[in-house]
Scaffold this motif. Structure first.
Motif, PDB file in Angstrom:
ATOM      1  N   ALA A  17       0.815  -1.220   0.000  1.00 29.59           N
ATOM      2  CA  ALA A  17       0.000   0.000   0.000  1.00 29.59           C
ATOM      3  C   ALA A  17       0.847   1.269   0.000  1.00 29.59           C
ATOM      4  N   LEU A  18       2.062   1.185   0.553  1.00 29.70           N
ATOM      5  CA  LEU A  18       2.930   2.359   0.652  1.00 29.70           C
ATOM      6  C   LEU A  18       4.093   2.298  -0.332  1.00 29.70           C
ATOM      7  N   HIS A  19       3.961   1.484  -1.349  1.00 27.39           N
ATOM      8  CA  HIS A  19       5.002   1.365  -2.372  1.00 27.39           C
ATOM      9  C   HIS A  19       5.321   2.740  -2.969  1.00 27.39           C
ATOM     10  N   GLY A  20       6.612   3.082  -2.955  1.00 29.85           N
ATOM     11  CA  GLY A  20       7.053   4.365  -3.505  1.00 29.85           C
ATOM     12  C   GLY A  20       7.062   5.505  -2.507  1.00 29.85           C
ATOM     13  N   GLU A  21       6.556   5.266  -1.297  1.00 33.51           N
ATOM     14  CA  GLU A  21       6.497   6.313  -0.274  1.00 33.51           C
ATOM     15  C   GLU A  21       7.736   6.274   0.629  1.00 33.51           C
ATOM     16  N   VAL A  22       8.069   7.438   1.205  1.00 32.87           N
ATOM     17  CA  VAL A  22       9.130   7.517   2.206  1.00 32.87           C
ATOM     18  C   VAL A  22       8.505   7.235   3.572  1.00 32.87           C
ATOM     19  N   ILE A  23       9.012   6.205   4.246  1.00 35.81           N
ATOM     20  CA  ILE A  23       8.352   5.732   5.465  1.00 35.81           C
ATOM     21  C   ILE A  23       9.356   5.491   6.591  1.00 35.81           C
ATOM     22  N   ASP A  24       8.797   5.277   7.787  1.00 36.39           N
ATOM     23  CA  ASP A  24       9.541   4.780   8.943  1.00 36.39           C
ATOM     24  C   ASP A  24       9.034   3.376   9.254  1.00 36.39           C
ATOM     25  N   VAL A  25       9.925   2.535   9.741  1.00 32.32           N
ATOM     26  CA  VAL A  25       9.541   1.183  10.156  1.00 32.32           C
ATOM     27  C   VAL A  25      10.071   0.949  11.569  1.00 32.32           C
ATOM     28  N   LEU A  26       9.166   0.621  12.480  1.00 31.83           N
ATOM     29  CA  LEU A  26       9.535   0.333  13.864  1.00 31.83           C
ATOM     30  C   LEU A  26       9.471  -1.173  14.089  1.00 31.83           C
ATOM     31  N   ILE A  27      10.571  -1.730  14.584  1.00 27.95           N
ATOM     32  CA  ILE A  27      10.675  -3.173  14.798  1.00 27.95           C
ATOM     33  C   ILE A  27      10.925  -3.434  16.277  1.00 27.95           C
ATOM     34  N   LYS A  28      10.103  -4.307  16.863  1.00 21.56           N
ATOM     35  CA  LYS A  28      10.279  -4.698  18.262  1.00 21.56           C
ATOM     36  C   LYS A  28      10.404  -6.208  18.359  1.00 21.56           C
ATOM     37  N   ASP A  29      11.533  -6.659  18.903  1.00 21.68           N
ATOM     38  CA  ASP A  29      11.779  -8.090  19.113  1.00 21.68           C
ATOM     39  C   ASP A  29      11.561  -8.907  17.851  1.00 21.68           C
ATOM     40  N   GLY A  30      12.039  -8.385  16.723  1.00 21.59           N
ATOM     41  CA  GLY A  30      11.982  -9.125  15.478  1.00 21.59           C
ATOM     42  C   GLY A  30      10.675  -9.029  14.722  1.00 21.59           C
ATOM     43  N   THR A  31       9.697  -8.296  15.264  1.00 19.94           N
ATOM     44  CA  THR A  31       8.390  -8.152  14.623  1.00 19.94           C
ATOM     45  C   THR A  31       8.153  -6.688  14.270  1.00 19.94           C
ATOM     46  N   ILE A  32       7.574  -6.450  13.105  1.00 18.09           N
ATOM     47  CA  ILE A  32       7.264  -5.077  12.698  1.00 18.09           C
ATOM     48  C   ILE A  32       6.108  -4.557  13.538  1.00 18.09           C
ATOM     49  N   ASN A  33       6.391  -3.500  14.288  1.00 19.21           N
ATOM     50  CA  ASN A  33       5.402  -2.938  15.212  1.00 19.21           C
ATOM     51  C   ASN A  33       4.547  -1.861  14.550  1.00 19.21           C
ATOM     52  N   ARG A  34       5.208  -1.002  13.785  1.00 21.76           N
ATOM     53  CA  ARG A  34       4.481   0.074  13.104  1.00 21.76           C
ATOM     54  C   ARG A  34       5.173   0.407  11.789  1.00 21.76           C
ATOM     55  N   VAL A  35       4.367   0.784  10.803  1.00 20.24           N
ATOM     56  CA  VAL A  35       4.869   1.254   9.517  1.00 20.24           C
ATOM     57  C   VAL A  35       4.099   2.512   9.157  1.00 20.24           C
ATOM     58  N   GLY A  36       4.803   3.596   8.847  1.00 21.38           N
ATOM     59  CA  GLY A  36       4.100   4.829   8.508  1.00 21.38           C
ATOM     60  C   GLY A  36       5.065   5.962   8.264  1.00 21.38           C
ATOM     61  N   LYS A  37       4.500   7.157   8.117  1.00 22.78           N
ATOM     62  CA  LYS A  37       5.315   8.336   7.848  1.00 22.78           C
ATOM     63  C   LYS A  37       5.561   9.107   9.137  1.00 22.78           C
ATOM     64  N   LYS A  38       6.844   9.439   9.375  1.00 20.77           N
ATOM     65  CA  LYS A  38       7.260  10.266  10.518  1.00 20.77           C
ATOM     66  C   LYS A  38       6.662   9.762  11.827  1.00 20.77           C
ATOM     67  N   LEU A  39       6.988   8.531  12.151  1.00 23.00           N
ATOM     68  CA  LEU A  39       6.478   7.930  13.383  1.00 23.00           C
ATOM     69  C   LEU A  39       7.069   8.632  14.604  1.00 23.00           C
ATOM     70  N   GLU A  40       6.232   8.847  15.611  1.00 23.91           N
ATOM     71  CA  GLU A  40       6.703   9.389  16.872  1.00 23.91           C
ATOM     72  C   GLU A  40       6.938   8.229  17.829  1.00 23.91           C
ATOM     73  N   ILE A  41       8.163   8.153  18.369  1.00 26.17           N
ATOM     74  CA  ILE A  41       8.567   7.024  19.189  1.00 26.17           C
ATOM     75  C   ILE A  41       8.844   7.504  20.610  1.00 26.17           C
TER      76      ILE A  41
END
Length: 422
Positions: A17-41
């Motif tokens: 769905a986000l093909h071609g977009e600039v994104i952030d990927v948050l990974i916790k313990d080997g699992t993708i936790n969140r995918v999106g733009k400019k994630l606040e952590i």
């Protein structure tokens, strides 16, 4: 690895769905936790990897890798081979049975799987079609498949007997397995050293004609069509092979194929200097063949690109061209070669990520929330030098050794592990 944030990377993954977009990927313990733009952590202990100017995708998958284990560990073992794969962007590799003993029974298949268990790079053994890769009698394919063989091939030994290949295709169809053909008619190839053509004539060296490959491609296509079986050709190298496979696909034959990265960049003119690192099998062909291979990649005739990683000790390569062994190491240099060949980011992902997994029916990493993290972060423009300090293989047989290359893998994540190329 606990929490990782990959920030500001361009996602290239068809059908995402986000093909071609600039994104952030948050990974916790080997699992993708969140995918999106400019994630606040909120987590202050997060390990941040700056992906600015980089491509993020599912990890690369190599359909044709040679490690030495078992028996030839002085060339490459599973530990060093997977390390080279990781730094080349691969999270999965299919290892060919060019070992001693060959991967021709369940015990060798189980050994590879057990040795590689828990590695950051998933290792999938390819079992032999015939016992001892001698091309005389079918190996126990069902037994090997039951313990994890991903496909079947006699490696760099082409199956010469049409009857044996016919039975292999029919048997593989019955157990839902894939036969991989390395196409070379040995009676035509004659064990010669390079491509047959103007360059071989100029150098006074006996050559392997394109016919040695296209004859075998034609034979195996006919067998696959006759049995309505699936076949995959590895490391095709000639214009004629591309044309034969293109026509077979239009007829509905269940065929796929791959090409080695070095055959997309170098022609037989590279052999003029007698550098034994350019001695490969299939050999480097003419510029016309290179153009046909690139066209086949673009129009979808060729489904994947492989490294054909083939390590050798120095005494097998630092000799006269005529007696040197075939092969180069390629796991860390496939990405730079594809960039040199003119492929763009989406082409690279299609041929290193999507196509290979489709061929061997492996699940595509999703890069979605809640899924296992299996990804690569790479640059199309970063430069690096391939030398003793950056090489992770046991071997050094590469014509690119000591050169500055364009295209660099920054990190991979798989099996709860992170490998960064700093």
């Amino acid at each position: 690895m606990s929490t990782i944030l990959i920030s500001s990377a361009k996602l290239v993954l068809p059908n995402h769905a986000l093909h071609g977009e600039v994104i952030d990927v948050l990974i916790k313990d080997g699992t993708i936790n969140r995918v999106g733009k400019k994630l606040e952590i909120a987590d202050k202990d997060v390990h941040i990897i700056d992906g600015s100017g980089h491509i993020i995708s599912a990890g690369f998958f190599d359909l044709h890798t040679n490690f030495g284990e078992p028996g030839l560990e002085t060339k490459e073992d599973i530990v060093t081979g997977t390390k080279a794969a990781a730094f080349g962007g691969y999270t999965g590799v299919a290892v060919f049975p060019n070992t001693n003993p060959p991967l021709h029974s369940r015990s060798e298949i189980a050994l590879v799987i057990n040795t590689a268990n828990g590695n950051v790079v998933d290792v999938y053994p390819v079992g032999s079609i015939s016992k001892k890769r001698e091309g005389k009698e079918l190996a126990e394919m069902f037994d090997m498949k039951s313990v994890g063989a991903i496909a079947f091939s006699d490696g760099n030994h082409s199956v010469q007997q049409a009857g044996l290949m016919s039975r292999a295709l029919l048997y593989a169809k019955g157990i839902d397995a894939l036969i991989v053909s390395f196409a070379e008619d040995e009676s035509i190839a004659g064990g010669n050293q390079m491509n047959e053509g103007e360059v071989s004539t100029f150098l006074g060296m006996k050559g392997k004609p394109n016919l040695a490959e296209s004859l075998m491609v034609s034979r195996d296509l006919s067998l696959a069509e006759y049995h309505d079986a699936t076949i995959h050709f590895t490391c095709i190298s000639t214009k004629e092979s591309v044309e034969l496979i293109r026509k077979a696909k239009t007829k509905g034959v269940k065929v796929t194929c791959d090409v080695a990265a070095h055959n997309l960049v170098y022609s037989d003119e590279a052999v003029l200097g007698f550098d034994s690192n350019f001695k490969v099998n299939p050999p480097l062909r003419t510029n016309k063949d290179v153009k046909a291979l690139l066209k086949g990649l673009k129009d979808g005739t060729i489904d994947a690109v492989v490294s054909q990683h083939t390590p050798h000790e120095v005494e097998y390569k630092n000799v006269e061209f005529q007696i040197a062994k075939d092969g180069i190491i390629g796991l860390q240099t496939t990405l730079p070669l594809l960039i040199k060949a003119g492929l763009q980011a989406e082409d690279i992902v299609n041929k290193l990520v999507v196509g290979p997994r489709q061929i061997v029916k492996q699940e595509m990493p999703l890069l979605a929330e809640g899924s296992k993290a299996n990804l690569v972060l790479f640059s199309l423009g970063d430069k690096w030098i391939f030398d003793a300090s950056s090489n992770k293989s046991k071997s050094t047989n590469s014509p690119l050794f000591g050169q500055e290359l364009t295209g660099k893998v920054k990190a991979i994540v798989n099996n709860g592990q992170l490998v960064e190329n700093r």
